[in-house]
Design a protein around this motif. Structure first.
Motif, short mmCIF file in Angstrom:
data_model
loop_
_atom_site.label_atom_id
_atom_site.label_comp_id
_atom_site.label_asym_id
_atom_site.label_seq_id
_atom_site.Cartn_x
_atom_site.Cartn_y
_atom_site.Cartn_z
N ARG A 525 39.59 -29.43 -32.26
CA ARG A 525 38.68 -28.63 -33.09
C ARG A 525 37.66 -27.88 -32.23
O ARG A 525 37.23 -26.78 -32.58
N GLU A 526 37.27 -28.47 -31.10
CA GLU A 526 36.37 -27.76 -30.20
C GLU A 526 37.06 -26.53 -29.61
O GLU A 526 36.43 -25.49 -29.41
N LEU A 527 38.33 -26.66 -29.33
CA LEU A 527 39.08 -25.56 -28.75
C LEU A 527 39.42 -24.50 -29.79
O LEU A 527 39.52 -23.31 -29.46
N LEU A 528 39.60 -24.92 -31.03
CA LEU A 528 39.98 -24.01 -32.11
C LEU A 528 38.92 -24.10 -33.20
O LEU A 528 39.02 -24.91 -34.12
N ALA A 529 37.91 -23.25 -33.09
CA ALA A 529 36.79 -23.33 -34.03
C ALA A 529 37.23 -23.10 -35.47
O ALA A 529 36.60 -23.63 -36.40
N GLU A 530 38.30 -22.33 -35.70
CA GLU A 530 38.79 -22.09 -37.06
C GLU A 530 39.23 -23.38 -37.75
O GLU A 530 39.32 -23.43 -38.98
N VAL A 532 37.60 -26.21 -37.69
CA VAL A 532 36.45 -27.00 -38.12
C VAL A 532 36.36 -26.93 -39.65
O VAL A 532 36.42 -25.86 -40.24
N GLY A 533 36.26 -28.09 -40.28
CA GLY A 533 36.21 -28.15 -41.73
C GLY A 533 37.56 -28.24 -42.40
O GLY A 533 37.64 -28.42 -43.62
N LEU A 534 38.64 -28.12 -41.63
CA LEU A 534 39.99 -28.25 -42.17
C LEU A 534 40.60 -29.57 -41.74
O LEU A 534 40.23 -30.14 -40.71
N ASP A 535 41.56 -30.05 -42.51
CA ASP A 535 42.29 -31.26 -42.12
C ASP A 535 43.22 -30.93 -40.96
O ASP A 535 43.98 -29.95 -41.02
N VAL A 536 43.15 -31.73 -39.92
CA VAL A 536 44.01 -31.56 -38.75
C VAL A 536 44.76 -32.86 -38.52
O VAL A 536 44.15 -33.93 -38.46
N GLU A 537 46.08 -32.77 -38.42
CA GLU A 537 46.92 -33.94 -38.17
C GLU A 537 47.49 -33.84 -36.75
O GLU A 537 47.83 -32.76 -36.28
N VAL A 550 48.86 -30.09 -36.67
CA VAL A 550 49.07 -29.34 -37.90
C VAL A 550 47.70 -29.09 -38.52
O VAL A 550 46.95 -30.03 -38.78
N VAL A 551 47.38 -27.82 -38.73
CA VAL A 551 46.08 -27.43 -39.30
C VAL A 551 46.32 -27.02 -40.75
O VAL A 551 46.93 -25.97 -41.02
N ARG A 552 45.87 -27.85 -41.67
CA ARG A 552 46.11 -27.62 -43.08
C ARG A 552 45.18 -26.52 -43.61
O ARG A 552 43.99 -26.54 -43.40
N GLY A 553 45.78 -25.55 -44.30
CA GLY A 553 45.00 -24.51 -44.96
C GLY A 553 44.50 -23.39 -44.09
O GLY A 553 43.76 -22.52 -44.57
N LEU A 554 44.89 -23.34 -42.82
CA LEU A 554 44.39 -22.29 -41.94
C LEU A 554 44.80 -20.91 -42.42
O LEU A 554 44.06 -19.93 -42.26
N LEU A 555 45.98 -20.82 -43.05
CA LEU A 555 46.52 -19.52 -43.49
C LEU A 555 46.35 -19.32 -44.99
O LEU A 555 47.06 -18.51 -45.60
N ASP A 556 45.43 -20.05 -45.58
CA ASP A 556 45.09 -19.87 -47.00
C ASP A 556 46.34 -20.03 -47.87
O ASP A 556 46.96 -21.07 -47.86
N GLY A 571 49.99 -16.32 -32.39
CA GLY A 571 49.21 -16.34 -31.17
C GLY A 571 48.30 -17.55 -31.03
O GLY A 571 47.58 -17.67 -30.03
N LEU A 572 48.33 -18.44 -32.00
CA LEU A 572 47.40 -19.56 -32.01
C LEU A 572 47.58 -20.45 -30.79
O LEU A 572 46.62 -20.88 -30.15
N GLY A 573 48.83 -20.76 -30.44
CA GLY A 573 49.10 -21.62 -29.29
C GLY A 573 48.61 -21.00 -28.00
O GLY A 573 48.04 -21.69 -27.14
N GLU A 574 48.81 -19.70 -27.85
CA GLU A 574 48.36 -19.03 -26.63
C GLU A 574 46.84 -19.00 -26.54
O GLU A 574 46.26 -19.08 -25.46
N TYR A 575 46.20 -18.89 -27.70
CA TYR A 575 44.73 -18.96 -27.68
C TYR A 575 44.25 -20.32 -27.21
O TYR A 575 43.37 -20.43 -26.35
N VAL A 576 44.85 -21.39 -27.75
CA VAL A 576 44.46 -22.74 -27.34
C VAL A 576 44.70 -22.93 -25.84
O VAL A 576 43.88 -23.52 -25.13
N ARG A 577 45.81 -22.39 -25.32
CA ARG A 577 46.09 -22.49 -23.89
C ARG A 577 45.03 -21.78 -23.05
O ARG A 577 44.81 -22.13 -21.88
#
Length: 595
Positions: A525-530, A532-537, A550-556, A571-577
């Motif tokens: 969550r620190e690496l992916l600010a989006e 924050v506040g979402l369920d992450v598995e 798995v980020v629940r609800g990120l894509l509405d 591009g989410l994975g490349e951003y985290v990298r």
């Protein structure tokens, strides 16, 4: 009768509707092949096909497949290559009929079958009366509670209809909404005479199908360490050599571009997955049992895969019309970027349109791509994107555009538009649900009028394994350096309806030991600010040296409805990298030496 063979060579020529047109001919003419598959469907594609069928009731299928078959159908029949595709979309019978007319024009006589039974749209009222609420898998809200009217409703079918069709002599099998992996599972089950309870063999075929489904993503396309791959032009398309025990070797035709390595296959296995128990209509495949090993140049062996009985529920992809949307993108240049963005949004929305609350949904995003003291004009630019949604097409159409146009000489300094559309566009909303397998009635239909029922495999109630519980992350210690995560770790990300996954794999055992110990949900969550506040598995796949988030609800409400700039989380994975973390210096030295 099942074919007699040591291996079944299945090659895929399409990963989505719009993929490389020449791939079908390349696969058929590029080397030996037993089965040619084509995957054309996704949740968004079903909406595209629905719109096409509204314009022409005889449509609703992937039209490019017909043109591809015109090039290769004769060769396939001459060489005994079976063709299996889900290009049938919303109208598999219509595509099968067109294929028959094409074959007649070419002077060919293939046996063509199509599969029915996935389309539940007309059955929704009856299903609801029988107590099947079609509740949303995320929110739990029922269709009745949401008061929405689906325009498509298609259950994901498995591979046994394909196996039945091939066993009855079909040369071409046109599928509707089957799972992507079913295009491989069905032919393998037919070729080797597998039983519906051959869980491990079926699970092995599911993994092979999952690797093949996105075409050249398995052969170096969209690969994190792309600079290390040979520069041989566009990647070729993948082939799975499947054995009778369910193991397989992933390869490609000789002389084609890209590469097949343990890492390119790992990347594709991690694409768009959730928990290690991967549910398919034919089997629950345990992705945490997958073992990969090199088998020579451009050859990777998949073995050890274990399966469990198929789930007793089937996933249904419903889509409904969400309304209309429009957007405008403003370029902001130079100094005071945030103040300019604030003024632009305030003057446009409050001054010209009645405020953000005047629409059902308003999304304002400031995309900072500017740098201080930019050496070039373009590097001093940021973007402000304002998107509005509403059930009233007029509000978000010409009225929104007029307000944007009137804004041109009364706004911030340097104001100009990158994009503004005069007309609103309709969008759809994805609604995933479950129904009991027993309500489905799939059939194989031949053009000579034969209809064959498709039996359901044995099933059991699936109890999901829980995600990893929170744990204390050790504090960074020893000799570390602040550096991008991607120096050690590869990634592949994608969408799963309204959710997104980020699969991360380590290149060495040491890097994986560090990854699994340090990258927990909190750090993610620190690496992916989006997030924050979402369920992450978080799930570990040790055999692949990988961790999947798995980020629940990120894509509405899914790709068709989300206002996120990257609607499919590609591009989410490349951003985290790209994010900096504290990495042991020894691991960085190891990575440099390995590279």
């Amino acid at each position: 009768m099942p074919a007699t063979r040591d291996v079944l060579r299945i090659g895929n020529c399409s990963g989505y509707y719009g993929d490389r047109f020449a791939a079908a001919r390349e696969m058929v003419e590029g080397g030996p092949l037993d089965v040619l598959t084509g995957d054309y469907l996704a949740e968004l594609t079903m909406l595209i096909l629905w719109k096409a069928r509204r314009r022409d009731p005889s449509g609703g299928y992937a039209t490019t497949f017909l043109a591809q078959m015109e090039q290769v159908l004769g060769t396939c029949l001459d060489r005994g290559i079976k063709v299996v595709t889900n290009a049938g979309g919303l109208n598999p019978g219509g595509l099968a009929a067109e294929l028959g007319r094409l074959a007649e024009r070419l002077g060919l006589r293939p046996s063509i079958a199509h599969i029915e039974g996935d389309d539940l749209l007309d059955r929704i009222p009856g299903l609801q009366r029988d107590g099947h609420s079609l509740a949303h898998l995320g929110s739990g809200k029922t269709l009745a509670e949401a008061a929405v009217e689906p325009v498509t409703a298609n259950a994901y079918l498995g591979g046994w209809g394909i196996a039945e069709a091939l066993g009855a002599g079909a040369d071409i099998v046109v599928c509707p909404r089957v799972t992507d992996a079913s295009l491989v599972v069905g032919p393998a089950a037919w070729a080797f005479g597998w039983r519906p309870d051959d869980w491990d063999r079926l699970a092995g075929a599911v993994v092979a199908g999952h690797v093949l489904e996105c075409g050249p993503q398995a052969t170096g396309g969209n690969f994190a360490f792309f600079t290390e791959l040979p520069d041989g032009g566009r990647p070729g398309y993948p082939i799975a050599e499947i054995a009778a025990d369910g193991s397989s070797v992933i390869t490609k035709h000789a002389g084609t571009g890209g590469a097949v390595t343990v890492e390119t296959v790992t990347a594709q296995i991690l694409y768009e997955i959730g928990a290690p128990d991967y549910l398919n209509p034919d089997v629950v495949t345990r992705f945490d049992t997958v073992e990969l090993s090199g088998d020579g140049p451009d050859r990777v062996r998949i073995s050890g895969v274990r399966g469990r009985p198929a789930p007793d529920t089937a996933k249904v992809c419903l889509n409904y019309q969400g309304g209309y949307r429009n957007s405008a993108t403003f370029i902001l240049t130079g100094l005071d970027i945030e103040a300019k963005a604030d003024q632009a949004a305030r003057l446009l929305l409050d001054g010209g349109l009645g405020g953000a609350d005047a629409f059902a949904e308003t999304d304002v995003r400031l995309l900072r791509t500017d740098v201080p003291d930019a050496p070039e004009n373009v590097q001093a630019e940021a973007r402000l994107r304002i998107t509005v949604k509403d059930a009233d097409e007029r509000k978000v159409g010409r009225r929104f555009f007029n307000a944007v146009a009137e804004f041109g000489l009364a706004s911030y300094p340097g104001m100009y538009l990158e994009r503004a559309d005069r007309a609103a566009s309709a969008y759809g909303v994805y609604w995933p649900a479950l129904v009991p397998v027993g309500v489905l009635r799939p059939e194989v239909v031949f053009q000579d009028g034969r209809r064959l029922p498709v039996p359901h495999p044995p099933t059991e109630r699936h109890v999901p394994r829980p995600a990893e519980p929170p744990r204390r992350r050790p504090a960074p210690g020893g000799d570390t350096v602040r550096a991008p995560l991607g120096l050690l770790i590869g990634a592949r990300s994608g969408d799963k309806g309204g959710d997104a996954n980020v699969g991360l794999w380590a290149r060495t055992d040491g890097a994986f030991a560090w990854l699994r110990e340090h990258l927990d949900v909190d750090l993610f969550r620190e690496l992916l600010a989006e997030a924050v506040g979402l369920d992450v598995e978080r799930y570990e796949l040790p055999n692949l040296r990988a961790v999947n988030f798995v980020v629940r609800g990120l894509l509405d409400d899914g790709v068709a409805a989300t206002t996120r700039p990257d609607p499919q989380a590609k591009g989410l994975g490349e951003y985290v990298r790209s994010r900096f973390v504290d990495i042991p210096r020894a691991l960085l030295k190891e990575a440099v030496a390995a590279g």
